[in-house]
Design a protein around this motif. Structure first.
Motif, PDB file in Angstrom:
ATOM      1  N   TYR A   7       0.825  -1.211   0.000  1.00 52.99           N
ATOM      2  CA  TYR A   7       0.000   0.000   0.000  1.00 52.99           C
ATOM      3  C   TYR A   7       0.858   1.260   0.000  1.00 52.99           C
ATOM      4  N   GLU A   8       2.012   1.189   0.643  1.00 50.94           N
ATOM      5  CA  GLU A   8       2.906   2.361   0.673  1.00 50.94           C
ATOM      6  C   GLU A   8       3.324   2.763  -0.732  1.00 50.94           C
ATOM      7  N   LYS A   9       3.463   1.777  -1.614  1.00 53.86           N
ATOM      8  CA  LYS A   9       3.838   2.081  -3.003  1.00 53.86           C
ATOM      9  C   LYS A   9       2.751   2.888  -3.711  1.00 53.86           C
ATOM     10  N   LEU A  10       1.489   2.651  -3.335  1.00 55.73           N
ATOM     11  CA  LEU A  10       0.400   3.438  -3.915  1.00 55.73           C
ATOM     12  C   LEU A  10       0.429   4.868  -3.377  1.00 55.73           C
ATOM     13  N   LEU A  11       0.692   5.014  -2.084  1.00 55.02           N
ATOM     14  CA  LEU A  11       0.722   6.340  -1.454  1.00 55.02           C
ATOM     15  C   LEU A  11       1.877   7.194  -1.969  1.00 55.02           C
ATOM     16  N   THR A  12       2.928   6.550  -2.425  1.00 59.69           N
ATOM     17  CA  THR A  12       4.105   7.287  -2.915  1.00 59.69           C
ATOM     18  C   THR A  12       4.232   7.205  -4.434  1.00 59.69           C
ATOM     19  N   SER A  13       3.154   6.797  -5.099  1.00 51.23           N
ATOM     20  CA  SER A  13       3.165   6.679  -6.561  1.00 51.23           C
ATOM     21  C   SER A  13       3.420   8.037  -7.216  1.00 51.23           C
TER      22      SER A  13
END
Length: 345
Positions: A217-223
């Motif tokens: 999910y962190e990868k989505l938040l930092t996309s």
């Protein structure tokens, strides 16, 4: 002069309708792309039978559907494994057939025979069908059809639970960033439903898969994609701040890595993202049991944080008043943790 009249065809029984649907779908296996005309004829037959199924399930014009016929049709569809055929033939169906299927799928799943949702029970006994539908998001021709079908399935906790815990769930982190905007948006709608429809199911999943889920999910938040950042941040608030997930939220706000992500989003060029980030950031700060690592980060960054918060505004109206009150409390708490005098807003 003689007149000829066409004799109206007698209405088909639910058993006959089910058999016709099964036969026409099965016939698609015997047709190849080489036999273009034969394939077209077979697809026309599927279209016709899907139309009849829709009329029987939904009624036609002012005529209401016959409850007994609907019940019989649903039972036949399950007994004859037509649910599996409907799923596996998705990629070859024409546009009209897919439209009718989406319309009928919802009714089929919601239809009870006695106290049992027959079609849901069928899928529970053939869970691989859900994996198949999820994977079909990779095919932009049928992705939106699959999305509609999945969201109907997710309304039932047992089916939502399976998707969450299956390996195919991880694919959603890829699908929500597909280059096709319509498909990516549809995938996000399904992703959202999975994480918000059934609080207890989601809580159990997050408890058991906490690290792997939040790593992804962190990868989505930092996309790098603005829409992905904004949607995933809003969704995080939607499910993290829900009462069933209170223990997940308490765990989340103890971790420095999550705080750092929110601090980064507070500096985003988008005001909407800043405001959404604030509503999660404030929970880290307001936590009366902040671990030492969180206090250290707040202290080291207090000047930039206070400057940023002073300049942050939600807009006008009642929401703005509440936002300003919350912001002032957070500013005071950061100042207290940092042992600094409180600056006036």
């Amino acid at each position: 002069m003689s007149f000829s009249f066409f004799k109206p065809s007698r209405p088909r029984s639910p058993q006959e309708v089910a058999k016709a649907i099964k036969d026409s779908l099965t016939a698609l296996d015997t047709k190849t792309v080489v036999e273009v005309k034969a394939l077209e004829k077979a697809l026309e037959e599927v279209d016709k039978n899907f139309g009849i199924m829709r009329c029987m399930l939904c009624g036609e014009g002012d005529t209401e559907p016959n409850a007994d016929q609907v019940s019989q049709l649903v039972q036949e569809i399950c007994k004859e494994d037509i649910i599996a055929l409907l799923v596996h033939k998705l990629m070859i169906l024409g546009w009209e057939a897919r439209k009718d299927l989406v319309y009928c799928w919802s009714i089929l799943l919601k239809q009870k025979v006695g106290s049992t949702y027959c079609c849901v029970e069928y899928i529970e006994n053939h869970l691989e069908l859900l994996d198949f539908i999820v994977v079909c998001y990779d095919n932009k021709e049928i992705a939106l059809t699959c999305g509609n079908m999945l969201r109907e399935c997710i309304k039932f906790p047992t089916l939502a639970k399976y998707i969450l815990e299956s390996a195919s769930f991880e694919l959603f982190f890829k699908f929500v960033e597909l280059p096709n905007f319509d498909v990516a948006s549809d995938a996000f709608s399904t992703f959202k439903d999975l994480l918000t429809k059934h609080g207890t199911v989601v809580c159990e999943y997050l408890t058991a898969h906490y690290d792997e889920f939040f790593d992804s999910y962190e990868k989505l938040l930092t996309s790098t994609n603005y829409v992905t950042r904004r949607q995933s941040l809003k969704l995080l608030s939607d499910f993290l701040l829900e009462p069933p997930n209170s223990n997940i939220m308490k765990r989340y706000i103890l971790e420095v890595r999550h705080l750092k992500v929110m601090m980064t989003l507070l500096k985003d060029s988008s005001k909407n993202i800043q405001i959404s980030a604030f509503h999660i950031f404030k929970v880290f700060v307001a936590n009366p049991n902040k671990p030492r690592e969180i206090k250290v980060i707040l202290t080291k960054n207090h000047e930039k944080l206070l400057e940023l918060l002073h300049s942050l505004s939600a807009g006008k109206g009642a929401e703005d008043e509440q936002f300003e009150e919350e912001k002032e409390l957070i500013i005071k708490e950061i100042a207290r943790v940092s042992r600094l005098p409180v600056l006036e807003c």
